[in-house]
Design a protein around this motif. Sequence first.
Motif, short mmCIF file in Angstrom:
data_model
loop_
_atom_site.label_atom_id
_atom_site.label_comp_id
_atom_site.label_asym_id
_atom_site.label_seq_id
_atom_site.Cartn_x
_atom_site.Cartn_y
_atom_site.Cartn_z
N ASP A 127 0.82 -1.21 0.00
CA ASP A 127 0.00 0.00 0.00
C ASP A 127 0.85 1.26 0.00
OD1 ASP A 127 -2.34 -1.46 0.06
OD2 ASP A 127 -2.48 -1.45 2.25
N TYR A 128 2.16 1.11 0.20
CA TYR A 128 3.02 2.28 0.35
C TYR A 128 3.94 2.51 -0.85
CZ TYR A 128 6.54 5.44 2.30
OH TYR A 128 7.39 6.50 2.50
N TYR A 129 4.70 1.48 -1.22
CA TYR A 129 5.76 1.70 -2.20
C TYR A 129 5.28 2.01 -3.62
CZ TYR A 129 9.06 0.53 1.42
OH TYR A 129 9.78 0.56 2.58
N PRO A 130 4.13 1.51 -4.08
CA PRO A 130 3.68 1.92 -5.42
C PRO A 130 3.46 3.43 -5.54
CG PRO A 130 2.57 -0.09 -4.76
CD PRO A 130 3.33 0.39 -3.55
N LYS A 131 3.19 4.11 -4.42
CA LYS A 131 3.05 5.57 -4.45
C LYS A 131 4.37 6.25 -4.82
CE LYS A 131 -0.37 5.38 -0.71
NZ LYS A 131 -0.64 5.77 0.70
N HIS A 132 5.47 5.50 -4.68
CA HIS A 132 6.79 6.06 -4.94
C HIS A 132 7.44 5.43 -6.17
CE1 HIS A 132 6.68 8.27 -1.16
NE2 HIS A 132 6.16 7.18 -0.62
N GLY A 133 6.60 4.84 -7.03
CA GLY A 133 7.10 4.37 -8.32
C GLY A 133 7.45 2.90 -8.40
N PHE A 134 7.27 2.14 -7.34
CA PHE A 134 7.57 0.71 -7.37
C PHE A 134 6.41 -0.06 -8.00
CE2 PHE A 134 10.51 2.30 -4.30
CZ PHE A 134 11.59 1.44 -4.31
N LYS A 135 6.78 -1.13 -8.72
CA LYS A 135 5.79 -2.02 -9.32
C LYS A 135 6.10 -3.46 -8.92
CE LYS A 135 4.96 0.80 -13.46
NZ LYS A 135 4.96 0.82 -14.95
N THR A 136 5.07 -4.28 -8.92
CA THR A 136 5.30 -5.68 -8.58
C THR A 136 6.24 -6.33 -9.58
OG1 THR A 136 3.25 -6.22 -9.76
CG2 THR A 136 3.12 -6.02 -7.36
N CYS A 137 7.03 -7.28 -9.10
CA CYS A 137 8.12 -7.84 -9.91
C CYS A 137 7.64 -8.68 -11.09
CB CYS A 137 9.04 -8.67 -9.01
SG CYS A 137 10.13 -7.66 -7.99
N ASP A 138 6.35 -9.05 -11.11
CA ASP A 138 5.87 -9.77 -12.27
C ASP A 138 5.87 -8.89 -13.52
OD1 ASP A 138 3.85 -8.16 -11.31
OD2 ASP A 138 2.27 -9.67 -11.47
N HIS A 139 5.95 -7.57 -13.34
CA HIS A 139 6.08 -6.66 -14.48
C HIS A 139 7.45 -6.77 -15.15
CE1 HIS A 139 2.64 -4.64 -12.53
NE2 HIS A 139 2.39 -4.14 -13.73
N PHE A 140 8.42 -7.35 -14.43
CA PHE A 140 9.81 -7.34 -14.91
C PHE A 140 10.39 -8.73 -15.13
CE2 PHE A 140 9.08 -3.73 -12.01
CZ PHE A 140 9.20 -2.69 -12.91
N GLY A 141 9.56 -9.77 -14.97
CA GLY A 141 10.07 -11.13 -15.16
C GLY A 141 11.02 -11.55 -14.05
N ILE A 142 10.77 -11.07 -12.85
CA ILE A 142 11.59 -11.42 -11.68
C ILE A 142 10.70 -12.10 -10.66
CG2 ILE A 142 12.98 -10.50 -9.78
CD1 ILE A 142 13.75 -8.18 -11.63
N THR A 143 11.19 -13.19 -10.09
CA THR A 143 10.46 -13.92 -9.05
C THR A 143 11.31 -13.96 -7.79
OG1 THR A 143 11.39 -16.13 -9.49
CG2 THR A 143 9.51 -15.43 -10.84
#
Length: 270
Positions: A127-143
């Motif tokens: 709930d916090y970090y997406p406000k600062h530009g972070f995205k879930t790692c599935d967007h980048f092919g990282i697990t």
Amino acid sequence: MNIIIRNEIPSDYKKTEYMTLRSFWNLHGPGCNEHYLVRILRESEAYLPQLSRVAECDGQIVGAIFYSKAKVVDSRSGRTHEVITFGPLCVEPLLRDRGIGARLLKETIPLAKNAGCPGIVIFGEPDYYPKHGFKTCDHFGITTSGGENFDAFMAYPLDEKKFASIHGAFYEDKLFEKGDDTAAVKKMTAEFPYHKPLSLTCQWLHKERLGEICEVSGNEYVIQFWESKISARLKESWKADEPLPKTGDYVTFEHRPGGVSRIISVCEET
């Protein structure tokens, strides 16, 4: 508040560790180990002091962010990609939601970018970090190292081109596994004022704070929150059949600086 973001110096160490303990204590479970991780991180080759910072206000340490080396391993190509991570990111409990964490991120992310780091991968509050530009790692092919993806597993590209070529499983430094050393954590925790580890029905906590009712006078309550006593009333939506807090109860509350805080719920020990 006059917040100064600066490098940590040795005379800060115990103050920073105690602030970290207060920041995480009973937040996700009984006690915490983040203060211990801060200490052993400083002694690790993975630590990145040139990127890490503390926040100071009126001579007190009120926040900190600690960066360390990490990697993403692509099992298909056999390549290992160097990335960075941070944690803990912590703020003095009574000063949460005052922009201190955001200041620490704002000041250190450019440092990491200028240092040539391709990207940041973290485990953090979704709930916090997406406000600062972070995205879930599935967007980048990282697990994760176990091949998983979930909302609390996020990344922030610092170099879009380089980070786009990074895929695979993420690994923090092995020092974070030492956080499970309960004997070592207990020994270090004993260096600080005692606070009771609690297992509660209301954990995990995020926006709410946890305190103990120390005074009751009609509809007025006083909550003991670390060294502070906070005036509070019941939330407006408190139901008639909900038990009223009494002295000694642990409660979650919404802190309202300069006003009367609101008690959200009574917590039971498990």
